[in-house]
Write a protein that holds these residues in place. Structure first.
Motif, PDB file in Angstrom:
ATOM      1  N   ALA A 260       0.842  -1.199   0.000  1.00 14.79           N
ATOM      2  CA  ALA A 260       0.000   0.000   0.000  1.00 14.79           C
ATOM      3  C   ALA A 260       0.871   1.241   0.000  1.00 14.79           C
ATOM      4  O   ALA A 260       1.988   1.246   0.517  1.00 14.79           O
ATOM      5  N   VAL A 261       0.338   2.317  -0.575  1.00 19.25           N
ATOM      6  CA  VAL A 261       1.077   3.572  -0.676  1.00 19.25           C
ATOM      7  C   VAL A 261       0.069   4.717  -0.601  1.00 19.25           C
ATOM      8  O   VAL A 261      -1.139   4.520  -0.787  1.00 19.25           O
ATOM      9  N   ALA A 262       0.543   5.925  -0.325  1.00 18.12           N
ATOM     10  CA  ALA A 262      -0.347   7.086  -0.278  1.00 18.12           C
ATOM     11  C   ALA A 262      -0.995   7.297  -1.644  1.00 18.12           C
ATOM     12  O   ALA A 262      -0.314   7.210  -2.672  1.00 18.12           O
ATOM     13  N   PRO A 263      -2.293   7.562  -1.688  1.00 17.93           N
ATOM     14  CA  PRO A 263      -2.978   7.705  -2.980  1.00 17.93           C
ATOM     15  C   PRO A 263      -2.532   8.936  -3.751  1.00 17.93           C
ATOM     16  O   PRO A 263      -2.137   9.947  -3.178  1.00 17.93           O
ATOM     17  N   LEU A 264      -2.566   8.814  -5.085  1.00 19.29           N
ATOM     18  CA  LEU A 264      -2.273   9.907  -6.020  1.00 19.29           C
ATOM     19  C   LEU A 264      -0.829  10.408  -5.913  1.00 19.29           C
ATOM     20  O   LEU A 264      -0.534  11.505  -6.364  1.00 19.29           O
ATOM     21  N   LEU A 265       0.045   9.610  -5.319  1.00 25.12           N
ATOM     22  CA  LEU A 265       1.413  10.064  -5.111  1.00 25.12           C
ATOM     23  C   LEU A 265       2.198  10.121  -6.414  1.00 25.12           C
ATOM     24  O   LEU A 265       3.028  11.004  -6.615  1.00 25.12           O
ATOM     25  N   PHE A 266       1.936   9.170  -7.323  1.00 26.66           N
ATOM     26  CA  PHE A 266       2.699   9.098  -8.564  1.00 26.66           C
ATOM     27  C   PHE A 266       2.055   9.876  -9.704  1.00 26.66           C
ATOM     28  O   PHE A 266       2.691  10.092 -10.743  1.00 26.66           O
ATOM     29  N   LEU A 267       0.813  10.275  -9.525  1.00 29.37           N
ATOM     30  CA  LEU A 267       0.079  10.903 -10.625  1.00 29.37           C
ATOM     31  C   LEU A 267       0.735  12.198 -11.093  1.00 29.37           C
ATOM     32  O   LEU A 267       0.767  12.487 -12.291  1.00 29.37           O
ATOM     33  N   THR A 268       1.266  12.980 -10.164  1.00 31.36           N
ATOM     34  CA  THR A 268       1.906  14.248 -10.531  1.00 31.36           C
ATOM     35  C   THR A 268       3.057  14.023 -11.507  1.00 31.36           C
ATOM     36  O   THR A 268       3.226  14.783 -12.472  1.00 31.36           O
ATOM     37  N   LEU A 269       3.839  12.968 -11.261  1.00 32.19           N
ATOM     38  CA  LEU A 269       4.976  12.682 -12.126  1.00 32.19           C
ATOM     39  C   LEU A 269       4.506  12.255 -13.514  1.00 32.19           C
ATOM     40  O   LEU A 269       5.126  12.617 -14.526  1.00 32.19           O
ATOM     41  N   VAL A 270       3.412  11.495 -13.570  1.00 34.48           N
ATOM     42  CA  VAL A 270       2.867  11.079 -14.869  1.00 34.48           C
ATOM     43  C   VAL A 270       2.322  12.292 -15.611  1.00 34.48           C
ATOM     44  O   VAL A 270       2.534  12.450 -16.833  1.00 34.48           O
ATOM     45  N   GLU A 271       1.614  13.156 -14.892  1.00 32.13           N
ATOM     46  CA  GLU A 271       1.096  14.383 -15.507  1.00 32.13           C
ATOM     47  C   GLU A 271       2.211  15.238 -16.090  1.00 32.13           C
ATOM     48  O   GLU A 271       2.104  15.745 -17.220  1.00 32.13           O
ATOM     49  N   ASN A 272       3.283  15.420 -15.309  1.00 31.65           N
ATOM     50  CA  ASN A 272       4.405  16.242 -15.781  1.00 31.65           C
ATOM     51  C   ASN A 272       5.043  15.669 -17.032  1.00 31.65           C
ATOM     52  O   ASN A 272       5.464  16.413 -17.923  1.00 31.65           O
ATOM     53  N   ALA A 273       5.121  14.333 -17.097  1.00 35.76           N
ATOM     54  CA  ALA A 273       5.721  13.696 -18.274  1.00 35.76           C
ATOM     55  C   ALA A 273       4.921  14.011 -19.532  1.00 35.76           C
ATOM     56  O   ALA A 273       5.485  14.318 -20.590  1.00 35.76           O
ATOM     57  N   PHE A 274       3.595  13.963 -19.418  1.00 33.31           N
ATOM     58  CA  PHE A 274       2.762  14.293 -20.579  1.00 33.31           C
ATOM     59  C   PHE A 274       2.810  15.791 -20.884  1.00 33.31           C
ATOM     60  O   PHE A 274       2.864  16.199 -22.041  1.00 33.31           O
ATOM     61  N   LYS A 275       2.795  16.595 -19.827  1.00 29.59           N
ATOM     62  CA  LYS A 275       2.759  18.042 -20.024  1.00 29.59           C
ATOM     63  C   LYS A 275       4.026  18.558 -20.686  1.00 29.59           C
ATOM     64  O   LYS A 275       3.971  19.356 -21.632  1.00 29.59           O
ATOM     65  N   HIS A 276       5.193  18.113 -20.218  1.00 32.63           N
ATOM     66  CA  HIS A 276       6.456  18.653 -20.710  1.00 32.63           C
ATOM     67  C   HIS A 276       7.089  17.804 -21.803  1.00 32.63           C
ATOM     68  O   HIS A 276       7.946  18.286 -22.541  1.00 32.63           O
ATOM     69  N   GLY A 277       6.657  16.525 -21.899  1.00 35.06           N
ATOM     70  CA  GLY A 277       7.287  15.665 -22.884  1.00 35.06           C
ATOM     71  C   GLY A 277       6.472  15.432 -24.133  1.00 35.06           C
ATOM     72  O   GLY A 277       6.997  15.001 -25.153  1.00 35.06           O
ATOM     73  N   VAL A 278       5.148  15.705 -24.056  1.00 33.76           N
ATOM     74  CA  VAL A 278       4.282  15.387 -25.184  1.00 33.76           C
ATOM     75  C   VAL A 278       3.599  16.620 -25.759  1.00 33.76           C
ATOM     76  O   VAL A 278       3.559  16.808 -26.972  1.00 33.76           O
ATOM     77  N   SER A 279       3.071  17.477 -24.901  1.00 36.00           N
ATOM     78  CA  SER A 279       2.232  18.582 -25.369  1.00 36.00           C
ATOM     79  C   SER A 279       2.972  19.537 -26.301  1.00 36.00           C
ATOM     80  O   SER A 279       2.371  20.151 -27.178  1.00 36.00           O
ATOM     81  N   GLN A 280       4.306  19.670 -26.118  1.00 41.82           N
ATOM     82  CA  GLN A 280       5.066  20.593 -26.952  1.00 41.82           C
ATOM     83  C   GLN A 280       5.847  19.876 -28.064  1.00 41.82           C
ATOM     84  O   GLN A 280       6.578  20.514 -28.810  1.00 41.82           O
ATOM     85  N   GLU A 281       5.671  18.553 -28.164  1.00 44.05           N
ATOM     86  CA  GLU A 281       6.382  17.786 -29.184  1.00 44.05           C
ATOM     87  C   GLU A 281       5.523  17.640 -30.433  1.00 44.05           C
ATOM     88  O   GLU A 281       4.384  17.185 -30.362  1.00 44.05           O
ATOM     89  N   LEU A 282       6.078  18.026 -31.574  1.00 41.13           N
ATOM     90  CA  LEU A 282       5.344  17.922 -32.835  1.00 41.13           C
ATOM     91  C   LEU A 282       5.470  16.521 -33.432  1.00 41.13           C
ATOM     92  O   LEU A 282       4.577  16.070 -34.149  1.00 41.13           O
ATOM     93  N   LYS A 283       6.569  15.852 -33.120  1.00 41.30           N
ATOM     94  CA  LYS A 283       6.762  14.485 -33.591  1.00 41.30           C
ATOM     95  C   LYS A 283       6.407  13.517 -32.474  1.00 41.30           C
ATOM     96  O   LYS A 283       5.801  13.905 -31.482  1.00 41.30           O
ATOM     97  N   GLN A 284       6.812  12.259 -32.639  1.00 41.51           N
ATOM     98  CA  GLN A 284       6.477  11.274 -31.607  1.00 41.51           C
ATOM     99  C   GLN A 284       7.372  11.432 -30.386  1.00 41.51           C
ATOM    100  O   GLN A 284       8.583  11.585 -30.508  1.00 41.51           O
ATOM    101  N   SER A 285       6.768  11.386 -29.219  1.00 37.61           N
ATOM    102  CA  SER A 285       7.500  11.443 -27.954  1.00 37.61           C
ATOM    103  C   SER A 285       7.406  10.091 -27.265  1.00 37.61           C
ATOM    104  O   SER A 285       6.601   9.233 -27.645  1.00 37.61           O
ATOM    105  N   LYS A 286       8.210   9.930 -26.206  1.00 32.20           N
ATOM    106  CA  LYS A 286       8.275   8.642 -25.531  1.00 32.20           C
ATOM    107  C   LYS A 286       8.232   8.828 -24.024  1.00 32.20           C
ATOM    108  O   LYS A 286       8.900   9.709 -23.480  1.00 32.20           O
TER     109      LYS A 286
END
Length: 360
Positions: A260-286
């Motif tokens: 068990a772990v504190a809820p929503l603890l990892f979500l911020t990191l996943v959000e940041n990955a999409f926000k900074h790694g995908v939203s501004q990428e015109l080609k494919q991101s990973k």
């Protein structure tokens, strides 16, 4: 009403406590007194003086000296208070008890101290030193018990306040996180609806699962990692609906089902990955996510590619990342490790939480 009942309970306990102290002072040899009145007066004198020492210690010396870490002054003041109580005991014995009960109470004192005046008795000569010092344990004992109880209650109160503050801070932090997440997700569904996408219904179903998780688990102290994984999968699915082929996401996990772990603890990191790694990428991101957990620790690693032309509007960690760091400090102090690495083409975060005996 509740406060009034607590006060009544404390008052009843104090009455019971001092009644027991009086009975102890009366002693098992109560028959040595010439009358019930003498026993009550002798035991009552000791009890009143004990109450006096306790009152001075708890109401005056404890808050003004001991609570301010002035230990030496506290000890000196306690000794002075007991000395004063001892002198009062000698005065009352000389002026009242010895003369009123000469055959019982006064027998010992008149036989041993008959030649001493009242001033000599108060002057700590010979036998008087023994009498005074011998009464100090008796005078101090109730105070020591009450100070111990008071200290325990204060420490308990401090711990309760700290726990309440921690809970309030965590609720405030999660209160900032959840609306932010929901707002972003609704924007995703709105974009799909504008395009009349057939995937809108699937997106609503995924959002329903996330909202159910947030409503029922967000304020829990901990949740099973299986639930956290399902919520992250729902979030990733929503973002993939939004970005399509522009993002390639890998989420690997190997966890103990009971972890068990504190809820929503990892979500911020996943959000940041999409926000900074995908939203501004015109080609494919990973984005690569790895979650491993066993009986000793949980390790969460996430990395995302960075656009060649990356424009950051933030000069410091985002609000969501700051909130997550604060939660880690509150929930897992000295038991977590957070490492952030950034290169020209990649951004990665490694979070490790060590378990103790009571955290799983």
């Amino acid at each position: 009403m509740h406060r009034s009942s607590d006060q009544s309970r404390k008052r009843s306990l104090l009455i019971a406590f001092w009644s027991v102290v009086f009975l102890v002072n009366l002693g098992p040899e109560w028959q040595r007194y010439s009358s019930i009145r003498e026993g009550v007066e002798v035991a009552g004198l000791a009890t009143v003086l004990q109450w006096f020492v306790a009152l001075v210690a708890l109401k005056l010396l404890l808050p003004r000296l001991l609570d301010k870490n002035r230990k030496l002054a506290f000890v000196v003041s306690i000794i002075a208070t007991m000395f004063l109580a001892s002198e009062i005991y000698i005065l009352v014995s000389y002026l009242y008890l010895e003369s009123n009960y000469p055959d019982t109470y006064g027998a010992f004192y008149l036989a041993n101290l008959a030649d001493l005046s009242i001033w000599q008795r108060l002057g700590l000569s010979g036998m008087i030193k023994y009498i005074i010092l011998g009464k100090w344990p008796m005078l101090l004992f109730p105070s020591a018990l009450l100070i111990s109880v008071s200290f325990y209650e204060r420490q308990k109160h401090i711990l309760e306040l700290r726990e309440q503050k921690q809970v309030a801070e965590l609720r405030a932090l999660k209160g900032q996180l959840n609306p932010h997440f929901i707002f972003n997700t609704l924007n995703n569904i709105y974009a799909l609806a504008l395009c009349r996408s057939e995937q809108t219904a699937t997106a609503v179903e995924r959002l329903s699962g996330i909202l159910d998780y947030v409503l029922h688990n967000a304020h829990d102290k901990s949740v099973l990692l299986d639930k956290e994984i399902q919520m992250i999968n729902d979030y990733i699915a929503l973002e993939k609906l939004r970005f399509g082929d522009r993002v390639n996401v890998s989420f690997k996990h190997n966890v103990d089902g009971l972890t068990a772990v504190a809820p929503l603890l990892f979500l911020t990191l996943v959000e940041n990955a999409f926000k900074h790694g995908v939203s501004q990428e015109l080609k494919q991101s990973k984005i690569d996510i790895i979650l491993n957990a066993d009986r000793e620790k949980v390790c969460f690693s996430i990395s995302n590619s960075k656009p060649k032309v990356f424009k950051s509007t933030e000069s410091s960690p985002s609000i969501g990342l700051k909130n997550m760091m604060k939660q880690l400090e509150l929930l897992y102090p000295v038991r977590h490790s957070l490492q952030i690495q950034e290169t020209e083409n990649n951004y990665s975060v490694d979070l490790t939480i060590q378990w103790d005996d009571g955290s799983r």
